[in-house]
Design a protein around this motif. Sequence first.
Motif, PDB file in Angstrom:
ATOM      1  N   LEU A   1       1.710 -26.275 -80.728  1.00 53.43           N
ATOM      2  CA  LEU A   1       2.074 -26.314 -79.312  1.00 53.43           C
ATOM      3  C   LEU A   1       1.570 -27.586 -78.638  1.00 53.43           C
ATOM      4  CD1 LEU A   1       1.388 -22.592 -78.332  1.00 53.43           C
ATOM      5  CD2 LEU A   1       3.614 -23.713 -78.399  1.00 53.43           C
TER       6      LEU A   1
ATOM      7  N   ILE B   1       7.810 -31.929 -73.711  1.00 56.46           N
ATOM      8  CA  ILE B   1       8.461 -31.115 -72.696  1.00 56.46           C
ATOM      9  C   ILE B   1       9.412 -31.998 -71.900  1.00 56.46           C
ATOM     10  CG2 ILE B   1       8.131 -29.594 -70.723  1.00 56.46           C
ATOM     11  CD1 ILE B   1       7.044 -28.523 -73.341  1.00 56.46           C
TER      12      ILE B   1
ATOM     13  N   ARG C   1      12.925 -26.067 -72.109  1.00 55.81           N
ATOM     14  CA  ARG C   1      12.149 -27.291 -71.932  1.00 55.81           C
ATOM     15  C   ARG C   1      11.980 -28.081 -73.229  1.00 55.81           C
ATOM     16  NH1 ARG C   1      10.386 -23.919 -67.806  1.00 55.81           N
ATOM     17  NH2 ARG C   1       9.608 -24.962 -65.946  1.00 55.81           N
TER      18      ARG C   1
ATOM     19  N   LEU D   1       9.759 -21.490 -72.499  1.00 55.80           N
ATOM     20  CA  LEU D   1       9.703 -22.822 -73.119  1.00 55.80           C
ATOM     21  C   LEU D   1      11.020 -23.327 -73.710  1.00 55.80           C
ATOM     22  CD1 LEU D   1       6.236 -23.098 -74.931  1.00 55.80           C
ATOM     23  CD2 LEU D   1       7.129 -24.524 -73.077  1.00 55.80           C
TER      24      LEU D   1
ATOM     25  N   TRP E   1       8.043 -25.869 -82.027  1.00 50.88           N
ATOM     26  CA  TRP E   1       7.937 -24.682 -81.170  1.00 50.88           C
ATOM     27  C   TRP E   1       8.179 -23.416 -81.973  1.00 50.88           C
ATOM     28  CZ3 TRP E   1      11.765 -21.049 -80.090  1.00 50.88           C
ATOM     29  CH2 TRP E   1      11.414 -20.088 -79.141  1.00 50.88           C
TER      30      TRP E   1
ATOM     31  N   ARG F   1       3.872 -24.631 -70.528  1.00 46.01           N
ATOM     32  CA  ARG F   1       3.162 -25.269 -71.636  1.00 46.01           C
ATOM     33  C   ARG F   1       1.660 -25.076 -71.508  1.00 46.01           C
ATOM     34  NH1 ARG F   1       0.874 -30.288 -73.156  1.00 46.01           N
ATOM     35  NH2 ARG F   1       1.338 -30.855 -75.331  1.00 46.01           N
TER      36      ARG F   1
END
Length: 416
Positions: free
Chosen positions: A184, A189, A128, A125, A14, A73
């Motif tokens: 990504l 997640i 997560r 994000l 990330w 996402r």
Amino acid sequence: MAAAVWRDGNVLRWLGAYAASLVGDGIYFLALGWAAAQTAGPAEVGVVMAAGAVPRALLMLGGGVVADRFGPRLVVISSDAVRCAVVLALAVVLALTSPGLWALVLVALVFGAVDALFMPAVGALPPRVAAPGQLVRVQGMRSLAERVGHTVGPPVAGLAMGVGGPATAFAVAATLFGLSLALLLTLRIAPLPVAAGAGSAPVDPAPPVRPETSWGQLRSGLDYIRRHGLIGPLVVSGALSQLGTSAPLTLGLILLAGERGWGPGGIGWIVGGFGVGAASSALVLALVPRFPRAGAWQNVTLIVGSAGIGAVALVPSLASAVALALVTGLVCGICGGLAVALIQTATDPAYLGRVSSVMAFTAVGLAPLAYPAFGLAADLWGITPVFLAGAAVSMAGAVVGVSAPAVRRAELSLAV
């Protein structure tokens, strides 16, 4: 036990995606202005640059609704894909022909609108992809990535344009957006609990059931922030801080350097000092073992950092201004990292996108409104009083935090 954040492959992917996107942003913006300057005067260049800022500011809050409705996402991947395609298409067009300003304005409008989706989604994000106790360190690493991205982007853009003009720079930016997209796509997640907390007071009364319409979702998100004992004061505090310090750290430094005879090089040294201090704060947030009484420390660092920004206009020499900027950047970086971590750990997962969008709006959409007022005030009363007034506005944000019991008592549970 969760892996340490700096050894967590998911967090690092990330972070790599975010850093690549930031460098791509820096290259894109510089190349856009340079491409416009090749065929137009300063006024037209300003129009091109503003074309992207307007939709970004207007749509930012709606971007949070989209992130909450469809999941951050999906939104961040889709927006990265669109940015990559649009910028790559512009690179091809510029390599083959000279389309004129209309193409640059069109790309700027699309890019700004997509950025309004990307920024809230990417801000939602971290909870997560990392464990709750890692959020302070993740925010520290994010701040470090931002500093690196903002520092690396312009030189890379200059090198690319020197080699092949704006078309080459846009191609490099598109490649970085593509790299961000690839990283990504590999993210895992993790499921989130029904509600998150950081030792804060619960929302009182409980947030209403989320409406089905987008406008209703936006209103419920704003109402959620307003009613929350921790998030509401921190968002207001952050908005006041941005309003008070954004103009001094941009327009103010230009005016100050001109008045003191420090020249463009002096601006670079002072900005560099802030950057080094902020990067150091990112390492502190990433490595410090624990942050007891995080809310109280956030208030203290906001007061000290605001005072430091105001004091830049009082120091007698460039060297002392640079030294003060370094210390102030360190303090402000810790302040911002703690605020974001406190907000994200306290936010109900259903509202993360909307809360992130409001935070981004105060920094990107609201703060620039202070620039004209700052310039006019500096013309009327001089640069030093206006610097001090900006510091006072920023300190008012600390007053908001101190007056909120949930902020004073807020704690952060850190992973080891």
